[in-house]
Design a protein around this motif. Structure first.
Motif, short mmCIF file in Angstrom:
data_model
loop_
_atom_site.label_atom_id
_atom_site.label_comp_id
_atom_site.label_asym_id
_atom_site.label_seq_id
_atom_site.Cartn_x
_atom_site.Cartn_y
_atom_site.Cartn_z
N ILE A 1 0.85 -1.18 0.00
CA ILE A 1 0.00 0.00 0.00
C ILE A 1 0.89 1.23 0.00
O ILE A 1 1.76 1.37 0.86
N CYS A 2 0.67 2.10 -0.98
CA CYS A 2 1.51 3.30 -1.11
C CYS A 2 0.74 4.51 -0.60
O CYS A 2 -0.29 4.86 -1.18
N VAL A 3 1.23 5.13 0.43
CA VAL A 3 0.54 6.27 1.04
C VAL A 3 0.96 7.54 0.34
O VAL A 3 2.13 7.91 0.33
N VAL B 1 2.08 -9.94 -15.03
CA VAL B 1 2.59 -10.44 -13.75
C VAL B 1 2.28 -9.46 -12.63
O VAL B 1 2.49 -9.75 -11.46
N VAL B 2 1.78 -8.29 -13.01
CA VAL B 2 1.30 -7.28 -12.06
C VAL B 2 -0.03 -6.79 -12.60
O VAL B 2 -0.19 -6.59 -13.80
N GLY B 3 -0.99 -6.63 -11.71
CA GLY B 3 -2.28 -6.08 -12.11
C GLY B 3 -2.73 -5.03 -11.13
O GLY B 3 -2.22 -4.95 -10.01
N TYR B 4 -3.67 -4.19 -11.54
CA TYR B 4 -4.18 -3.15 -10.65
C TYR B 4 -5.69 -3.26 -10.54
O TYR B 4 -6.37 -3.77 -11.43
N THR B 5 -6.20 -2.80 -9.44
CA THR B 5 -7.63 -2.54 -9.29
C THR B 5 -7.78 -1.38 -8.33
O THR B 5 -6.99 -1.24 -7.39
N PHE B 6 -8.73 -0.51 -8.60
CA PHE B 6 -8.98 0.65 -7.75
C PHE B 6 -10.32 0.47 -7.07
O PHE B 6 -11.34 0.27 -7.72
N ASP B 7 -10.31 0.54 -5.76
CA ASP B 7 -11.53 0.37 -4.97
C ASP B 7 -11.92 1.73 -4.42
O ASP B 7 -12.02 2.68 -5.17
N ALA B 8 -12.09 1.84 -3.14
CA ALA B 8 -12.53 3.09 -2.53
C ALA B 8 -11.38 4.08 -2.45
O ALA B 8 -10.30 3.76 -2.00
N ALA C 1 -4.37 2.49 -5.72
CA ALA C 1 -4.05 1.51 -6.76
C ALA C 1 -3.72 0.21 -6.06
O ALA C 1 -2.84 0.15 -5.23
N VAL C 2 -4.45 -0.81 -6.36
CA VAL C 2 -4.23 -2.13 -5.78
C VAL C 2 -3.53 -2.98 -6.84
O VAL C 2 -4.13 -3.36 -7.83
N LEU C 3 -2.25 -3.21 -6.64
CA LEU C 3 -1.49 -3.98 -7.63
C LEU C 3 -1.33 -5.41 -7.15
O LEU C 3 -0.82 -5.67 -6.08
N ILE C 4 -1.79 -6.33 -7.95
CA ILE C 4 -1.72 -7.74 -7.62
C ILE C 4 -0.48 -8.32 -8.27
O ILE C 4 -0.31 -8.23 -9.49
N THR C 5 0.40 -8.88 -7.48
CA THR C 5 1.64 -9.45 -8.01
C THR C 5 2.07 -10.60 -7.12
O THR C 5 1.32 -11.04 -6.25
N THR C 6 3.26 -11.11 -7.36
CA THR C 6 3.79 -12.21 -6.56
C THR C 6 5.08 -11.79 -5.87
O THR C 6 5.68 -10.77 -6.19
N GLY C 7 5.53 -12.64 -4.94
CA GLY C 7 6.76 -12.34 -4.23
C GLY C 7 7.96 -12.26 -5.15
O GLY C 7 8.92 -11.53 -4.88
N ASP C 8 7.93 -12.97 -6.28
CA ASP C 8 9.06 -12.95 -7.21
C ASP C 8 9.28 -11.58 -7.83
O ASP C 8 10.41 -11.25 -8.21
N HIS C 9 8.22 -10.80 -7.94
CA HIS C 9 8.33 -9.47 -8.58
C HIS C 9 8.30 -8.34 -7.57
O HIS C 9 8.38 -7.17 -7.96
N LEU C 10 8.21 -8.66 -6.29
CA LEU C 10 8.01 -7.64 -5.28
C LEU C 10 9.16 -6.64 -5.22
O LEU C 10 8.96 -5.42 -5.27
#
Length: 412
Positions: free
Chosen positions: A190-192, A322-329, A333-342
């Motif tokens: 989460i990026c503030v 390998v990275v995806g985003y979704t915006f909620d409230a 930016a909610v980026l979905i990724t794995t530990g390999d790309h963290l």
């Protein structure tokens, strides 16, 4: 003197809330404190009305229960004390977590003054009363639509239901058949944001999104852009405006949502990460198109939000994502990724949103992020744009499997 109490902790990495609920026959009324601030539950506001309705429903359920697991009387006063470390009304589904913790409402003064409360208080009161877990989701639904999904770990589905008037069957249920190994590889960042909103109408559309029968999968892996200012348009108002005025939203609910839900569940159960990421991004874009199609339009994303979207697509290139985003409230930016790309993702974020001080990497709270390997990208990436100070710090965590944790329970 309190004769019954329950302490609940909801811990996700180092994002957590601790809630203590006590009951006593000596107390004639309920009281609530959030982060040291007393809440007036008797004030004439929608927020207080919703909190009282949640407590009333819990008490009614205790009276009507066909079993007896608690000697606590529903007539006893409740004392709820909750502390947490989340920003309020800033796009972290604060209404969702807030009503699982008995606090929400866009007009609530404490929402603007203190961080929101993740799922704990309805759960804690329910545990104190000895109520079954399945009975709590409909109650939190009365406080906030999104709250019903916040009582469980893992991934859940918020069902639309058929009771359009009362919405009693619009509840969340855990999605079964999802591999724990698949979820364990996912990460949350989460990026503030330090800049603040660039628009006047920021709305929490989490309630809108989930009410369309979407799948809640925000505990996947997140690299978000979070504005810690309160939204000027609340969730309910924004949802009602879009439902009343957006023709795109009507098409979305009638023709698209069921298919997206089924494919999302399929992706989760089969461990198809590229499909999960692609669906998340397309669905998010459609939702925000509906917001802009509302009248007056609801602007949700900020300049930093769009910069993160561009970064994601550049990172993925032409390969399967390998990275995806979704915006909620809010502008998260909610980026979905794995530990390999963290580690590499954090590096690129630090280069695109460099801190204003002498550090060359964004500060990270929560779980540690591994060092970038010697064979990985080291300085080769040149960001097409930079926004110094756009992100204040990152919070790194993982999927929560268990939901709220009872740390102490005493009845009678």
């Amino acid at each position: 003197m309190a004769v019954g109490n329950a302490t609940v902790e909801y811990i996700d990495g180092k994002l957590c809330t601790r809630t203590l609920v006590e009951a006593s026959p000596e107390w004639t009324e309920d009281s609530m404190t959030l982060n040291g601030q007393a809440i007036d539950l008797e004030s004439p506001s929608k927020a207080s009305d919703r909190v009282r309705e949640c407590l009333r429903s819990l008490r009614n359920l205790l009276v009507s229960a066909s079993y007896k697991k608690s000697d606590i009387s529903p007539s006893w006063g409740l004392r709820i004390v909750s502390e947490n470390n989340f920003p309020t009304a800033a796009g972290l589904a604060s209404s969702a977590a807030g009503y699982a913790a008995l606090a929400d409402g866009s007009d609530a003064p404490w929402k603007k003054a203190s961080p929101f409360t993740p799922p704990s208080s309805v759960f804690a009161v329910g545990q104190l009363y000895g109520l079954p877990m399945a009975s709590l989701s409909p109650i939190t639904r009365k406080g906030s639509g999104s709250a019903c999904r916040s009582l469980f770990g893992g991934v859940v589905h918020w069902a639309r239901g058929s009771d359009e008037e009362a919405g009693l069957d619009s509840v969340a249920r855990p999605i079964t058949g999802v591999s724990a190994e698949f979820l364990k590889q996912l990460r949350i960042l989460i990026c503030v944001d330090t800049i603040g909103a660039t628009t006047e109408s920021i709305v929490d559309v989490c309630c809108l999104k989930a009410s369309e029968d979407d799948v809640q999968q925000s505990e996947s892996a997140i690299c978000g852009h979070i504005n810690d200012r309160s939204k000027s348009v609340g969730s309910t108002e924004g949802m009602q405006r879009s439902m009343a005025t957006s023709s795109l939203l009507r098409h979305r609910t009638q023709a698209l949502v069921d298919e997206v839900r089924d494919r999302m569940v399929q992706a989760l159960r089969s461990g198809d990460l590229p499909l999960l990421l692609r669906l998340s991004m397309v669905d998010s874009n459609q939702m925000h198109a509906c917001l802009l199609d509302s009248y007056p339009p609801i602007a949700y994303l900020t300049d930093t939000s769009f910069a993160i979207i561009r970064l994601v697509h550049e990172y993925n290139g032409r390969q399967d994502p390998v990275v995806g985003y979704t915006f909620d409230a809010g502008p998260n930016a909610v980026l979905i990724t794995t530990g390999d790309h963290l580690a590499l993702l954090v590096r690129r974020l630090s280069l695109t949103f460099p801190p204003l001080g002498s550090e060359d990497s964004l500060p990270i709270r929560g779980l540690p992020v591994p060092e970038l390997g010697q064979d990985a990208e080291q300085g080769a990436f040149i960001p097409p744009e930079t926004r110094p100070g756009g992100i204040q710090f990152l919070v790194h965590t993982q999927v929560d499997f268990e939901g709220p944790e009872i740390t102490r329970l005493q009845r009678g």
